[in-house]
Design an enzyme around this catalytic site. Structure first.
Site, short mmCIF file in Angstrom:
data_model
loop_
_atom_site.label_atom_id
_atom_site.label_comp_id
_atom_site.label_asym_id
_atom_site.label_seq_id
_atom_site.Cartn_x
_atom_site.Cartn_y
_atom_site.Cartn_z
N THR A 96 0.87 -1.17 0.00
CA THR A 96 0.00 0.00 0.00
C THR A 96 0.91 1.22 0.00
O THR A 96 1.66 1.45 0.95
CB THR A 96 -0.91 0.04 1.25
N LYS A 171 -7.55 1.52 -2.82
CA LYS A 171 -7.10 1.08 -1.48
C LYS A 171 -7.26 2.23 -0.47
O LYS A 171 -7.62 2.01 0.69
CB LYS A 171 -5.64 0.61 -1.58
N LYS A 239 0.46 5.32 8.12
CA LYS A 239 1.03 5.61 6.79
C LYS A 239 -0.08 5.73 5.74
O LYS A 239 -0.12 6.69 4.97
CB LYS A 239 2.01 4.48 6.43
P1 NAP Z 1 5.66 -6.33 7.32
O1 NAP Z 1 5.39 -7.54 8.11
O2 NAP Z 1 6.45 -5.22 7.93
O3 NAP Z 1 6.33 -6.78 5.93
C1 NAP Z 1 7.07 -5.95 5.09
C2 NAP Z 1 8.34 -6.68 4.76
O4 NAP Z 1 9.04 -5.93 3.75
C3 NAP Z 1 9.26 -6.80 5.97
O5 NAP Z 1 9.65 -8.13 6.13
C4 NAP Z 1 10.42 -5.89 5.60
O6 NAP Z 1 11.68 -6.33 6.04
C5 NAP Z 1 10.40 -5.94 4.09
N1 NAP Z 1 11.07 -4.76 3.53
C6 NAP Z 1 10.85 -3.47 3.82
N2 NAP Z 1 11.69 -2.70 3.11
C7 NAP Z 1 12.43 -3.53 2.36
C8 NAP Z 1 13.46 -3.34 1.44
N3 NAP Z 1 13.89 -2.12 1.15
N4 NAP Z 1 14.01 -4.42 0.85
C9 NAP Z 1 13.57 -5.66 1.16
N5 NAP Z 1 12.61 -5.92 2.05
C10 NAP Z 1 12.03 -4.85 2.63
O7 NAP Z 1 4.28 -5.68 6.84
P2 NAP Z 1 2.96 -6.39 6.26
O8 NAP Z 1 1.93 -6.40 7.30
O9 NAP Z 1 3.32 -7.65 5.57
O10 NAP Z 1 2.49 -5.28 5.20
C11 NAP Z 1 3.13 -5.10 3.95
C12 NAP Z 1 2.38 -4.04 3.14
O11 NAP Z 1 1.03 -4.47 2.94
C13 NAP Z 1 2.27 -2.67 3.84
O12 NAP Z 1 2.34 -1.65 2.91
C14 NAP Z 1 0.89 -2.73 4.51
O13 NAP Z 1 0.35 -1.43 4.69
C15 NAP Z 1 0.12 -3.53 3.47
N6 NAP Z 1 -1.03 -4.30 3.99
C16 NAP Z 1 -0.95 -5.00 5.16
C17 NAP Z 1 -2.06 -5.73 5.60
C18 NAP Z 1 -2.06 -6.49 6.91
O14 NAP Z 1 -3.15 -6.85 7.39
N7 NAP Z 1 -0.90 -6.81 7.50
C19 NAP Z 1 -3.23 -5.75 4.84
C20 NAP Z 1 -3.25 -5.07 3.62
C21 NAP Z 1 -2.15 -4.36 3.21
P3 NAP Z 1 12.10 -6.38 7.58
O15 NAP Z 1 11.81 -7.80 7.93
O16 NAP Z 1 13.52 -6.02 7.60
O17 NAP Z 1 11.23 -5.39 8.31
#
Ligand code: NAP
Length: 294
Positions: A96, A171, A239
Site C-alpha cells: 500500500t 485502497k 502511513k
Molecule cells: P511487514 O510484516 O512489515 O512486511 C514488510 C516486509 O518488507 C518486511 O519483512 C520488511 O523487512 C520488508 N522490507 C521493507 N523494506 C524492504 C526493502 N527495502 N528491501 C527488502 N525488504 C524490505 O508488513 P505487512 O503487514 O506484511 O504489510 C506489507 C504491506 O502491505 C504494507 O504496505 C501494509 O500497509 C500492506 N497491507 C498490510 C495488511 C495487513 O493486514 N498486514 C493488509 C493489507 C495491506 P524487515 O523484515 O527487515 O522489516
C-alpha cells in the site's frame, strides 16, 4: 509465466509466497532481514541477495514491502528492480503506497519496455493466509489480464480499477472506510462497557445486525481479550491515512473522521504503540483507566 521474484516477505508476503508455491510457481525471495524468512526458505523457495538480484531473469516481480520509501528503494535504488528486470517483465507492486509513486514506477517501467501494475490488497493477514485477498488493480487492462492467474493464486476478489495509480486510490478509499468502521467499533464497546453491559453479549447481538462489519468481527474479540498482536500494524495504518489525507487535500476534500482517527492513532504511536495491531485503537478510549477490560 512461472518464475516469480518476490521482495518483502513479512506478515502478508510470507503467506502470499506460500500460496504461489502451492500453485506451482517457482519463487525467489528477498527480504531486508533474512533471519525473518528462515521458515519459508525451508519450504522450497530460493534466496536472492538483493531486490535487484531477485528481479533478474524473472518473468514477474512482486513487491510487498512496508512504506513508500521502501518501494522507492527497491525499484529506483542503484541496481534495483528497474535496473535488473529482464525486458518485458511484469512488475507488480502490492504494497500500500502512494498513487503518485505507482505512476512514477509505471512511467519509468514503460520507458524500459517493462510492464507495471499497482495491486494493493485488503483482507488482512487471514485473507493472505487463506488466498482470499481482495486485490485492487491499476495499470493497463491487458497487463491485468495477463497477471490474473497470479492474482488468483493469492486472492478471491480481484477487481481492475483503471489506469496506473487507480489500485492505490481504491485502497485509500478502503482505508478511509476502515478508519470510520474501526473507530465506530471502539466507541460502541467503550460505551457498552461504561453502561455496565457485558461486551461479549453485546457483540453477539450487534455484530449480526446492521452495525456488523469485518472490523467488528475480526478485531472486537481481540480487544476483549487484550490481544494487541499485529495482524495489521498501527504504524502502517497511519502511513495509509496520511497518504489518503494528502490525496484528498489535492482534490479539495476535507475528511473530518479520517483526520480525527489519524490524530488518535498518531497519539498512540507517540506512546510507542505503532508496532501493535490496529485493534489497539481501543486503548485511546481507555486512557482514563475507568474501564478495566484492556
Ligand atoms: P511487514 O510484516 O512489515 O512486511 C514488510 C516486509 O518488507 C518486511 O519483512 C520488511 O523487512 C520488508 N522490507 C521493507 N523494506 C524492504 C526493502 N527495502 N528491501 C527488502 N525488504 C524490505 O508488513 P505487512 O503487514 O506484511 O504489510 C506489507 C504491506 O502491505 C504494507 O504496505 C501494509 O500497509 C500492506 N497491507 C498490510 C495488511 C495487513 O493486514 N498486514 C493488509 C493489507 C495491506 P524487515 O523484515 O527487515 O522489516
Amino acid at each position: 509465466m512461472k518464475k516469480i521474484g518476490f521482495v518483502g516477505v513479512g506478515i502478508m508476503g510470507k503467506s502470499m509466497v506460500r500460496n504461489l508455491i502451492k500453485q506451482g510457481y517457482e519463487v525467489t525471495i528477498y527480504n531486508r532481514t533474512k533471519s525473518k524468512v528462515e521458515d519459508v526458505l525451508k519450504e522450497g523457495v530460493k534466496w536472492a541477495q538483493s531486490a535487484g538480484e531477485c528481479a533478474k531473469d524473472k518473468e514477474v516481480v512482486i513487491t510487498m514491502v512496508g512504506y513508500p520509501k521502501d518501494v522507492e528503494e527497491v525499484y529506483f535504488g542503484h541496481g534495483g528492480i528497474l535496473d535488473q528486470a529482464m525486458p518485458s517483465a511484469y512488475l507488480i507492486d502490492m504494497t500500500t503506497t502512494s498513487p503518485q509513486l505507482s505512476i512514477r514506477i509505471h512511467e519509468e517501467a514503460k520507458k524500459r519496455g517493462l510492464h507495471s501494475i499497482d495491486a494493493p490488497v485488503t483482507g488482512g493477514d487471514s485473507g493472505a493466509k487463506n488466498a482470499a485477498l481482495t486485490i485492487l488493480v491499476g495499470g493497463e487492462k491487458e497487463d491485468y489480464n495477463t497477471c490474473l492467474p497470479i492474482f488468483k493464486a493469492m486472492g478471491r476478489n480481484i477487481v481492475y480499477q483503471g489506469c496506473s495509480g487507480s489500485g492505490q486510490h481504491a485502497k485509500m478509499a478502503n482505508q478511509i472506510a476502515i478508519a470510520g468502521a474501526l473507530s465506530g467499533v471502539c466507541e460502541a464497546f467503550t460505551y457498552a462497557k461504561r453502561q455496565g453491559l457485558d461486551q461479549e453479549t453485546v457483540f453477539q447481538a450487534i455484530s449480526q445486525g446492521a452495525a456488523g462489519s469485518s472490523q467488528m468481527e475480526q478485531l472486537a474479540p481481540k480487544m476483549f481479550r487484550g490481544d494487541f498482536e499485529p495482524g495489521f500494524f498501527m504504524k502502517h495504518f497511519i502511513k495509509d491515512m496520511k497518504i489518503a489525507m494528502e490525496c484528498a487535500k489535492e482534490k479539495g476534500l476535507d475528511l473530518g473522521v479520517l483526520q480525527q482517527v489519524l490524530s488518535m492513532c498518531d497519539e498512540l504511536a507517540d506512546e510507542g504503540k505503532g508496532n501493535l495491531g490496529t485493534q489497539s485503537l481501543i486503548q485511546y478510549y481507555q486512557k482514563d483507566k475507568q474501564d478495566d477490560w484492556v
